[in-house]
Write an enzyme that holds these catalytic residues in place. Sequence first.
Site, mmCIF file in Angstrom:
data_model
loop_
_atom_site.group_PDB
_atom_site.id
_atom_site.type_symbol
_atom_site.label_atom_id
_atom_site.label_comp_id
_atom_site.label_asym_id
_atom_site.label_seq_id
_atom_site.Cartn_x
_atom_site.Cartn_y
_atom_site.Cartn_z
ATOM 1 N N HIS A 110 0.813 -1.224 0.000
ATOM 2 C CA HIS A 110 0.000 0.000 0.000
ATOM 3 C C HIS A 110 0.845 1.273 0.000
ATOM 4 O O HIS A 110 0.331 2.354 -0.266
ATOM 5 C CB HIS A 110 -0.991 0.004 1.171
ATOM 6 C CG HIS A 110 -0.381 0.198 2.523
ATOM 7 N ND1 HIS A 110 -0.162 -0.823 3.405
ATOM 8 C CD2 HIS A 110 0.039 1.319 3.158
ATOM 9 C CE1 HIS A 110 0.361 -0.349 4.520
ATOM 10 N NE2 HIS A 110 0.491 0.963 4.393
ATOM 11 N N ASP A 140 0.110 -7.772 1.280
ATOM 12 C CA ASP A 140 0.478 -6.355 1.393
ATOM 13 C C ASP A 140 1.999 -6.198 1.440
ATOM 14 O O ASP A 140 2.525 -5.358 2.179
ATOM 15 C CB ASP A 140 -0.173 -5.707 2.616
ATOM 16 C CG ASP A 140 -0.112 -4.182 2.570
ATOM 17 O OD1 ASP A 140 0.065 -3.631 1.474
ATOM 18 O OD2 ASP A 140 -0.220 -3.545 3.639
ATOM 19 N N SER A 214 4.681 2.495 7.952
ATOM 20 C CA SER A 214 4.371 1.327 7.133
ATOM 21 C C SER A 214 5.576 0.910 6.300
ATOM 22 O O SER A 214 6.175 1.739 5.608
ATOM 23 C CB SER A 214 3.193 1.628 6.201
ATOM 24 O OG SER A 214 2.003 1.751 6.918
#
Length: 363
Positions: A110, A140, A214
């Site tokens: 993402h 992911d 992230s």
Amino acid sequence: MGSLYKKALFIFVLGIGLVVVFQSHILPRLPKTSFLGGAQLAPEVLRKKDAQGLLASYIVEKLSPSVVLIKTERTDTVVPLFGSPAQLKSQSSGSGIVISRKGHIATNAHVVKAAQTITVALENRQEYAARVLGIDSLTDIAVLKIDVSTKPIPIGNSDSLNTGQWVIAIGSPMGLQNSVTSGIVSAVGRHTTFTSDLYVDYVQTDAPINPGNSGGALIDLDGQLIGMNTLILTPNSENIGIGFAIPSNLIAWVAESIIKTGHVRRGWLGVDLQAIDPDLANALDLQSAEGALIARVQPKSPAEEAGLQNGDVVLAFNGRDIHSIHELRNMVAHSAPHKSVECKILRQGKKLAIKAVMGARNN
């Protein structure tokens, strides 16, 4: 003297043998990766730094060069109701983990999937254009490549994690490169309802994770990567100490597959599963609410060819006990297509062992 020498030599050799047996057959094994990960930090140095109260700062000093800032950019054409089309440029940032000496970087899908241009900034502030080698939306995870020699992070075994272990998070929240926070492992094997479509059992941590973290590293006090910081659970976009990281073993498996083939190959069994709650366990005469109930065997599937049936309860898959449907689903997915596997099942009160040949899942 000769007799004592022989006894001492025998004890020494026996001790070496026990160590080899212990490491080979008792300790959890890492995925077979031929080129991922860097050299482990010396245990004797870690012990010394721990005694001095400098362990965490030493680990951060050694591993920070293996965590990078990722900058992304894209330009979209906006067509207003009145007036001429305009170009809208958007920018965002995240973190990444260096996993090889050849410029391979793992991050969250993402972080980069919508980007048109990607730039990687190393700890020394040198920036390099990056290209995407592959994206695995089902975990992911994405792998990037920059054309420069890099220092990879040591990759640990996430299967050996214990709740309560101290961990360190390194990343670039809000673009603040190589920021460090710490906490503990709050839980392992965590499956979240808001990521139910992903093949991930997360490591939960209370180490503060914020936007921009992230793709960053979650590290244990042995100086090894044990997770990739990915998301937080929060009611108001603020960190409340519930963060989730993708386990390092899964990162290594996905990354190696992407680097070698550009994609991830997953196994397929062809069953629809139902979770077993206490009431269902009682109705099926199970000792506990574990295992996975086969609600439906899909036609022309490996499961049908193997003889699995609706109503079978899968108790173990390839020698590993099944505690939930998510666990079984992930085990199946991580099995190689065309591989022979064994399912231990309960059928009408009888335990059976059924062999099946895995199919290939369409990603």
